[in-house]
Design an enzyme around this catalytic site. Structure first.
Site: not given
Ligand code: GLN
Length: 315
Positions: A71, A199, A251, A269
């Site tokens: 991320s 992505y 997050y 992650v």
């Protein structure tokens, strides 16, 4: 922390002492396993690098170990989309608000009438942002992200880990669901599998903590490379990134992290955290055992302790 008044020895000692204190907490976390390749990481690793704005870098732990951005790469797809299309186009497909939900949550996509993902730091938002990156094919679009990262890190060897990429690509059922929902509601234009591929590829870019801290130092320095003085990213876009890092970077733990550390940060992650202390320094952290929100457990604790030791909170 100013470099003046803090010797190189003192910096190294502080980093080593905090590492020793927080490393045992990693046993309370778990490495990510929903991307099968990530389950192979060693939960005992804890590496931290700090790059000051004179370009000096200090590291402790396994700072040569490579890990994937995951991320954290959402910052760079956002930067390239902003550079390519400008803020008005970017914020026509993605919002600016934190969600309070897990990073891969699907619930608000349907509930919000615009169907726009709430921000570019959650999976849906990053997929929407990636769809705006222009280029002849996926490789050309990825290359824009890689080129920016290489310049920011001063490391020409930064590349994609193909095993992690394949592993995510084969198991990304939830991300596919998010993307096809956004295609159906008109947020995604273009070929969904191509957008997803870009992505997955940018999530699988590999770095070390030394790369991360150097990259973070550019963001901390308002887009200017601390050593070469080159403006690699418009200051306005570096500011947008740091704002998202504060409100959504950790997050649905971002509020607690803002109180406990007070540093703009973005986690992934694989266990990395990129932290940028405006006008002071960049930090790269790696420790793959995660807390229940998906943030590096020992990594976040390290940043909290370092913030207190060096008075880094921006608030
Ligand atoms: N590639 C990961 C995913 O899409 C990134 C998520 C993360 O780091 N939180 O699930």
């Amino acid at each position: 922390m100013e470099n003046k008044g803090c010797s190189a020895e003192q910096i190294k000692t502080t980093l080593a002492q905090i590492r020793e204190r927080v490393a045992p907490s990693a046993k309370n976390g778990r490495v990510a396993s929903y991307i099968p390749e990530l389950a192979k990481s060693d939960p005992r690793d804890l590496a931290v690098s700090v790059t000051l704005l004179d370009g000096t870098t200090y590291s402790v732990g396994e700072s040569n170990k490579r890990f994937t951005l995951q991320s954290i790469s959402k910052l760079f797809s956002l930067l390239i989309a902003l550079i390519d299309q400008g803020p008005a186009a970017v914020f026509s497909v993605v919002g600016k608000e934190p969600t309070g939900d897990p990073f891969n949550s699907i619930v608000k996509l349907e509930m919000i009438s615009s169907h726009k993902p709430l921000n570019p730091m959650i999976n849906a938002g990053a997929i929407a942002v990636s769809s705006l990156i222009s280029g002849e094919d996926v490789a050309a679009r990825l290359d824009k992200i890689l080129t920016l990262l290489k310049r920011m890190a001063g490391n020409e060897t930064i590349a994609v880990n193909r095993r992690v990429y394949q592993s995510e690509r084969e198991t990304a059922h939830r991300n596919r669901a998010l993307a096809y929902f956004m295609k159906d509601s008109g947020i995604l234009k273009g070929d969904v599998e191509e957008i997803l591929d870009l992505y997955f590829l940018h999530c699988s870019i590999e770095v070390t903590t030394e790369d991360l801290s150097a990259i973070a130092a550019v963001l901390a320095n308002n887009g200017v490379h601390p050593i070469t003085g080159q403006q690699l990213v418009p200051a306005e876009y570096a500011r947008i990134c740091k704002s998202f890092m504060v409100t959504c970077g950790m997050y649905n733990d971002s509020g607690a992290f803002a109180i406990n550390a007070g540093i703009p940060a973005k986690s992934g992650v694989a266990g990395g955290i990129l932290a940028a202390v405006p006008n002071k320094l960049g930090i790269g952290v790696y420790s793959p055992a995660l807390n229940e929100k998906g943030n590096s457990l020992a990594g976040a604790l390290f940043l909290e302790e370092l913030s207190k030791a060096w008075n880094l909170s921006i608030f």
